[in-house]
Design an enzyme around this catalytic site. Structure first.
Site, short mmCIF file in Angstrom:
data_model
loop_
_atom_site.label_atom_id
_atom_site.label_comp_id
_atom_site.label_asym_id
_atom_site.label_seq_id
_atom_site.Cartn_x
_atom_site.Cartn_y
_atom_site.Cartn_z
N GLU A 27 0.79 -1.01 -0.09
CA GLU A 27 -0.22 0.04 -0.03
C GLU A 27 1.07 1.22 -0.02
OE1 GLU A 27 -3.25 0.19 -0.30
OE2 GLU A 27 -3.62 -1.93 -0.18
N GLU B 26 8.89 -21.71 7.85
CA GLU B 26 9.16 -20.65 9.04
C GLU B 26 10.57 -21.39 9.87
OE1 GLU B 26 6.60 -21.71 12.89
OE2 GLU B 26 5.40 -20.78 11.31
#
Length: 303
Positions: free
Chosen positions: A78, A109
């Site tokens: 954004e 992870e």
């Protein structure tokens, strides 16, 4: 870890009415957002430190795994349309790579070595800022990313929902939000995820403000990519320069869609002069307008 604990309060949530379950989850989300309030000073500190690096030409790099990695990417993408932040100055280190944005990549992870590889490919440097998120604070990939960034001399910011944690211990600036156990035990996309989203929104917006991407509450570096945004840009110039729509459109066109230059053009500056003034003022429109007003006042005084 508190985020992994089962809550007795919600032990029978599967037997509750749907409305009762939704109400409980809503209250939990509110509590997670409220918990961010304890870290506002640290978030502000992180934004100020980050903006100093970025104003020196650094990049903003987000690192995470699973839900935290996806939340980080959502915030980062954004920055371009909202603040005109260049795509070349944002990078991502997500466990499992691009594929992990769309589906779970098992055991990614836990792969600490891949974080070092990813950051080496990014070419992290001393003016860069790395923001690492992990609800547990123990995620190997994200902790390794923080370590690699520290070794490169970059600024490191850690965001976690458990303490003590290696992530917060190793980050230069640690933001800990105690959201506690989840409504559904271990589902950190809920309370922990909500808090991370709020933290990143506050951090990135404050950082962009400090980088001069906002003036008088308006997005003066916004990218104009459609008709609606062009109309918004015209309104911004109208408001900041005190001109009518026609003059604002003419100024925006002369500035080739650059709102800051459009404002200065609408205020009477020649385009080349406006470009030089903005450059001297590191692109900060408030300072440029201040200089213009001071010059005008001085000229009036001479007269």
């Amino acid at each position: 870890m508190l985020t992994e604990n089962a809550s007795e309060r919600f032990a029978d949530i599967d037997s509750w009415s749907t409305y009762g379950a939704v109400s409980a989850m809503f209250e939990a989300q509110l509590s997670a957002v409220a918990a961010v309030g304890t870290e506002l000073a640290m978030i502000a500190r992180a934004a100020e430190a980050a903006s100093q690096r970025l104003m020196e030409g650094g990049r903003l790099i987000y690192a995470g795994a699973g839900t935290s990695g996806r939340i980080a990417v959502q915030d980062a993408v954004e920055l371009g349309p909202t603040f005109g932040w260049p795509a070349a100055r944002v990078a991502y280190a997500v466990a499992g790579g691009r594929e992990a944005l769309f589906r779970s990549v098992e055991f990614a992870e836990d792969d600490a070595s891949s974080a070092a590889t990813d950051l080496a490919e990014i070419g992290i440097a001393k003016n860069d800022v790395l923001v690492g998120l992990a609800a547990s604070g123990h995620t190997s990939y994200t902790v390794s990313a923080i370590e690699k960034a520290n070794a490169a001399g970059a600024l490191t910011i850690g965001i976690a929902n458990n303490q003590p944690s290696p992530l917060l211990d190793k980050a230069q600036i640690g933001i800990y939000v105690k959201t506690g156990s989840e409504v559904i035990a271990g589902s950190t996309r809920m309370k922990a995820g909500a808090s991370q989203k709020v933290i990143l929104t506050l951090f990135s917006t404050a950082t962009m403000i400090r980088c001069g991407r906002v003036y008088r509450g308006l997005m003066v570096d916004m990218l104009i990519s459609n008709k609606k945004l062009r109309g918004r840009a015209v309104e911004i110039i109208k408001q900041l320069a005190g001109v009518d729509s026609g003059a604002a459109e003419t100024a925006l066109d002369a500035a080739k869609g650059n709102i800051k230059l459009g404002v200065l053009r609408a205020l009477g500056m020649e385009l080349g002069e406006a470009e030089r003034l903005l450059s001297r003022r590191n692109g900060i429109l408030r300072d440029a307008v201040g200089d213009l007003n001071n010059d005008s006042a001085s000229a009036d005084g001479v007269k």
